[in-house]
Enzyme design. Structure first.
Site, PDB file in Angstrom:
ATOM      1  N   SER A 179       4.895  25.356  -3.428  1.00 59.46           N
ATOM      2  CA  SER A 179       4.184  26.628  -3.499  1.00 59.46           C
ATOM      3  C   SER A 179       4.433  27.467  -2.243  1.00 59.46           C
ATOM      4  CB  SER A 179       2.691  26.343  -3.706  1.00 59.46           C
ATOM      5  OG  SER A 179       1.975  27.514  -3.963  1.00 59.46           O
ATOM      6  N   HIS A 220       6.459  27.987  -8.024  1.00 58.39           N
ATOM      7  CA  HIS A 220       5.733  28.407  -9.230  1.00 58.39           C
ATOM      8  C   HIS A 220       5.190  29.815  -9.033  1.00 58.39           C
ATOM      9  CE1 HIS A 220       1.471  27.003  -7.730  1.00 58.39           C
ATOM     10  NE2 HIS A 220       2.144  27.655  -6.813  1.00 58.39           N
TER      11      HIS A 220
END
Length: 248
Positions: free
Chosen positions: A92, A115
């Site tokens: 992330s 993501h």
């Protein structure tokens, strides 16, 4: 705010140059850096308190994208070379920081995950639309970092983010997210275990799982049964006729 970073400086000796090492462990900012003037300034002051090349070790599941963006920019602007080494996970927001490295390396047993950004929103339809628009813009800014490092198309990067993609070191290097694998000499010496690029997509796995569940739960239609003849057979009628004749 609890510090998620730690510096380790080694003074220059007759045989080795001065070394500066930055460790980023755990969540990138347990509280958001949004509207925070103190924490980002503290990080910047510690970063610029010395000179020379820096090694950044990352083991983080991610966190605040605002903090990640500011750290990314600070490392990009730093005068010396920045070598990023991922020894556990860079997921992330932590993967965004990793893109700031002049050179990025991963341990052969580490993972990287990218993501779409997420948030929590509350309010009416207008507020929800604002949140969606904000997330879209945040995604575009994150894609900038990935695009600069990898050279991949924005469409490809967007697809990888949509699928929540996990990459081992070899897959990350194949896609351009890193430059090399740590201890690659030891890995290449073992011919019995070839280095295989692996990429995990949460969307693909969920689709596969749902397909398997649907297959297990599917009720097969019963095969068509041949029509049974209606009425009595000729043999039954003949037996009954013979029985009647005995009483006539």
């Amino acid at each position: 705010m609890k510090k998620f970073w730690k510096w380790k400086n080694q003074a220059q000796t007759e045989t080795t140059p001065a070394q500066r090492t930055l460790y980023l462990n755990g969540t990138i900012a347990e509280e958001s850096w949004f509207d925070d003037d103190v924490t980002p300034q503290l990080f910047k002051e510690e970063l610029n308190s010395g000179s020379g090349d820096i090694t950044v070790w990352i083991n983080s599941p991610g966190g605040d994208c605002v903090a990640a963006a500011q750290i990314y920019n600070m490392l990009i602007d730093y005068k010396g070379d920045v070598t990023v080494k991922i020894d556990g996970i860079a997921a992330s927001a932590a993967s965004v920081i990793a893109m700031a490295g002049t050179k990025v390396l991963m341990s052969p047993v580490s993972m990287m995950m990218i993501h779409n950004p997420m948030t929590i929103a509350m309010g009416d339809k207008a507020e929800m639309e604002k949140a969606i628009e904000m997330l879209s813009e945040v995604k575009e800014s994150i894609m900038n970092a990935y695009e600069i490092k990898t050279g991949l198309s924005r469409a490809k990067i967007s697809h990888l983010m949509d699928a929540e993609t996990w990459m081992n070191a070899n897959k990350a290097m194949e896609l351009g997210f890193i430059d090399d694998v740590l201890s690659r000499e030891e890995v290449s010496d073992d011919d019995s275990q070839p280095a295989v690029p692996v990429m995990f997509s949460e969307t693909a796995v969920m689709n596969s799982l749902m397909g398997k569940i649907a297959e297990k739960c599917r009720i097969n239609a019963r095969p068509a049964q041949p029509d049974k003849p209606q009425g009595r057979s000729v043999t039954e009628l003949r037996e009954q006729l013979n029985t009647i004749k005995k009483f006539i």
